[in-house]
Write an enzyme that holds these catalytic residues in place. Structure first.
Site, short mmCIF file in Angstrom:
data_model
loop_
_atom_site.label_atom_id
_atom_site.label_comp_id
_atom_site.label_asym_id
_atom_site.label_seq_id
_atom_site.Cartn_x
_atom_site.Cartn_y
_atom_site.Cartn_z
N SER A 113 -0.06 4.73 -7.71
CA SER A 113 -0.51 3.17 -7.63
C SER A 113 -0.48 2.27 -8.81
CB SER A 113 -1.18 3.17 -6.35
OG SER A 113 -1.29 1.70 -5.93
N HIS A 114 -1.56 1.66 -8.81
CA HIS A 114 -1.91 0.49 -9.45
C HIS A 114 -2.74 1.08 -10.83
CE1 HIS A 114 -5.21 1.17 -6.82
NE2 HIS A 114 -6.08 0.59 -7.90
N ASP A 277 3.07 -3.82 -8.09
CA ASP A 277 2.26 -2.91 -8.99
C ASP A 277 3.22 -1.34 -9.08
OD1 ASP A 277 2.34 -1.46 -6.07
OD2 ASP A 277 0.37 -0.59 -6.37
N ASP A 279 3.65 1.67 -7.87
CA ASP A 279 4.54 2.10 -6.63
C ASP A 279 5.15 1.16 -5.97
OD1 ASP A 279 2.00 1.65 -5.87
OD2 ASP A 279 2.19 3.08 -4.37
N ASP A 281 3.89 -1.10 -3.83
CA ASP A 281 3.24 -1.66 -2.43
C ASP A 281 2.44 -2.72 -2.52
OD1 ASP A 281 1.33 -0.29 -3.80
OD2 ASP A 281 0.84 1.16 -1.83
N ARG A 282 2.02 -3.12 -3.70
CA ARG A 282 1.00 -4.27 -3.83
C ARG A 282 1.92 -5.57 -4.09
NH1 ARG A 282 -4.74 -2.65 -6.00
NH2 ARG A 282 -5.19 -0.85 -4.85
N LYS A 376 2.18 -0.73 2.82
CA LYS A 376 2.28 -2.09 2.44
C LYS A 376 3.47 -2.19 1.46
CE LYS A 376 -1.56 -1.39 -1.01
NZ LYS A 376 -1.92 0.00 -0.78
C1 G16 Z 1 -4.81 2.09 -1.85
C2 G16 Z 1 -4.60 1.88 -0.34
C3 G16 Z 1 -4.97 0.70 0.34
C4 G16 Z 1 -6.34 0.18 -0.17
C5 G16 Z 1 -6.75 0.27 -1.35
C6 G16 Z 1 -7.92 0.23 -1.76
O1 G16 Z 1 -4.02 1.01 -2.37
O2 G16 Z 1 -3.18 2.25 -0.08
O3 G16 Z 1 -4.58 0.54 1.52
O4 G16 Z 1 -6.64 -1.20 0.30
O5 G16 Z 1 -6.22 1.65 -1.80
O6 G16 Z 1 -8.35 0.55 -2.93
P1 G16 Z 1 -9.89 1.09 -3.19
O7 G16 Z 1 -10.40 2.13 -2.33
O8 G16 Z 1 -9.98 1.20 -4.43
O9 G16 Z 1 -10.71 -0.22 -2.73
P2 G16 Z 1 -2.94 1.58 -3.32
O10 G16 Z 1 -2.21 0.49 -3.72
O11 G16 Z 1 -4.00 2.15 -4.43
O12 G16 Z 1 -2.30 2.73 -2.67
#
Ligand code: G16
Length: 543
Positions: A113-114, A277, A279, A281-282, A376
């Site tokens: 992801s990010h 981000d 991937d 989704d953000r 998302k």
């Molecule tokens: C992931 C999940 C999200 C969640 C986020 C929280 O985001 O897909 O649903 O809100 O983690 O991250 P943390 O546990 O670091 O607060 P992503 O965009 O990394 O897939």
């Protein structure tokens, strides 16, 4: 091409976090590490022989290598067909859509992801179930349990599969279809939003700037904004996906998207700025010199949902993660529809959407989406905003200020303390827990503590319970302080401090959030001993 069984030994650290298994590339590259985890997934999900799997990732370093391993393991484990994005690419929301559209058994999504990428960066892998949603906790727990006892995995000895040409090929008895990663997703977006109105808005001189952050959304953004909506070529910046995201941190926030922020806060700023981000989704939404918090973005989109063709029937309900501000709850109450508060992690929305209880969901962590997929969706949020802007013909800031005037403003901020020693971060949480009883009823300036707890959630659809989902200090006026440990980091611990205070008085809505929340921030530090316990004076990131 006979499948081979390879002996292996378990790794103890393959517990999926908030969204799958995320580790350094160097960890994934240990002998059998990836294979162990993939076999643990295959063993746990027990797909019937001949099942179809979707496969793709955000294109980060190690994506291609991992895809080759997974294809050979899928063939050896009896899958009949794999739909893989061309070049190994599928954004996370596009992967969710592919799973749903082609009714696959599920999918493997490769992304951290990010988190930064590259040889020393992060990699990740997660399994999404047949509705397109990240696997729920009972499945991720089964995968982890399996990974602790695994003794062998199955893989085919074969040459690498060509991933850069569309079309069908085979690996043993398994068919592989290399699919266009963009078109299905772009078509879905076109079915939900008023592309003609957005095209007219852009043709009328409205200036858009989208930052793809050298991540997966570049090709999607070019197809949608430039080819289908007629935006100028310079509307999409950092559009070429790179394995290391150009050395950047592909997290769309005010700290990690500095070029976009500089453009939107500079002279001659575009009308609208957005970023996505690693991937896809953000999302981050900006107006001219104006930042829309993700919590407000969810509330504003929910309040304006019927302006978009895909949502003219209205919303069944709205869900938000617990740390997300309650702004969306106010919209739900005004619309007379239910609202839900879930733990952090998109996987908790899946049941509510499948049951038709909610249409739109959002998280403070720059995530917003609807039941069109089960992830998302960054570009979806950007297009929704463009649709609202095209319909209302007002600047972003005016739309948000009018929203606050109508519903009140939930001042909100998140302070992240990244890469802390794990013991220090755990120490902050334990200290708070030890003081729950003493804090109840305590008075701090204008704030009185109503109660403290660790958030627990009972899924209203299947009754499953998730404990310890964030430590909350709740005040009598509805304000809150929440502490939570991130479940997505790969180094040390990241402690998140979430702050929220409601303000009905319009004359105070123009205040800066940090000023409006200053007293709560001071209380949070006092009761948590965060500075003393971590040695950190300032957060790493403030959003
Ligand atoms: C992931 C999940 C999200 C969640 C986020 C929280 O985001 O897909 O649903 O809100 O983690 O991250 P943390 O546990 O670091 O607060 P992503 O965009 O990394 O897939």
């Amino acid at each position: 091409m006979t499948p081979r069984t390879v002996s292996t030994r378990p790794y103890p650290d393959q517990k999926p976090g908030t969204s799958g298994l995320r580790k350094k590339v160097t960890v994934f590259r240990q002998p059998h590490y990836l294979e162990n985890f993939v076999q643990s997934i295959f063993d746990s999900i027990a797909a019937p022989p001949g099942s179809t799997l979707a496969l793709g990732g955000d294109g980060r370093y190690y994506n291609r290598e991992a895809i080759q391993v997974i294809l050979k393991m899928a063939a050896a484990n009896g899958f009949g067909r794999v739909l893989v994005g061309c070049g190994g690419i599928l954004s996370t929301p596009a992967a969710s859509h592919v799973i749903r559209k082609y009714q696959t058994f599920g999918g493997l999504v490769l992304s951290a992801s990010h988190n930064p990428g590259g040889a020393d960066g992060d990699f990740g892998i997660k399994f999404n179930i047949a509705n397109g949603s990240p696997a729920p906790e009972n499945i991720t727990e089964a995968i982890f349990a399996r990974s602790k006892e695994i003794s062998e995995y199955r893989i085919c000895e074969a040459a690498d599969v060509a991933l850069d040409t569309l079309g069908a090929t085979s690996l043993g008895n398994m068919q592989i279809e290399v699919i266009d990663p963009v078109t299905d997703y772009a078509d879905l977006m076109e079915s939900l939003f008023d592309f003609a109105a957005i095209r007219a808005l852009l043709a009328g001189g409205f200036r858009l700037r989208f930052d793809a952050m050298h991540a997966v959304t570049g090709p999607y953004a070019r197809e949608i904004f430039i080819n289908r909506l007629g935006a100028s070529a310079e509307s999409v910046m950092n559009a070429v996906p790179l394995e290391d995201f150009g050395g950047g941190h592909p997290d769309p926030n005010l700290t990690y998207a500095p070029d976009l922020v500089a453009a939107l806060y500079g002279e001659d700023a575009p009308d609208f700025g957005a970023a996505s981000d690693g991937d896809g989704d953000r999302n981050m939404i900006l107006g001219q010199r104006f930042f829309v918090t993700p919590s407000d973005s969810l509330a504003v989109l929910a309040a304006n949902a019927t302006l978009a063709p895909g949502y003219t029937q209205g919303l069944a309900g709205i869900a938000r993660s617990m740390p997300t501000s309650a702004a969306a709850d106010r919209v739900a109450a005004a619309l007379g529809i239910p609202s839900f508060e879930t733990p952090t992690g998109w996987k908790f929305f899946g049941n509510l959407m499948d049951a038709g209880r909610v249409t739109m969901c959002g998280e403070e962590s720059f995530g917003t989406s609807s039941s069109h997929v089960r992830e998302k969706d960054g570009l979806w949020a950007v297009l929704f905003w463009l649709n609202v802007l095209a319909a209302r013909k007002q600047p972003v800031e005016t739309i948000v200020r009018e929203h606050w005037a109508k519903f009140g403003r939930n001042f909100y901020s998140r302070h992240d303390y990244e890469n802390l020693p794990v013991e220090a971060a755990n120490g902050v949480i334990s200290h708070l827990r030890e003081n729950f009883a003493a804090l109840a009823g305590a008075q701090f300036g204008q704030y009185t503590v109503q109660g403290c707890d660790d958030f627990s959630y009972t899924d209203p659809i299947d009754g499953s319970v998730s404990h310890n989902q964030g430590t909350r200090i709740l005040f009598t006026d509805g304000s809150r302080i929440v502490f939570r440990l991130s479940g997505t980091g790969t180094e040390g611990a990241t402690l998140r401090l979430y702050l929220e205070a409601f303000e009905a008085d319009v004359s105070r809505h123009a205040l800066d959030a940090q000023d409006a929340l200053a007293e709560l921030i001071a209380i949070a530090h006092r009761i948590s001993e965060l500075r003393e316990r971590t040695g950190r004076e300032q957060p790493t990131v403030i959003t």
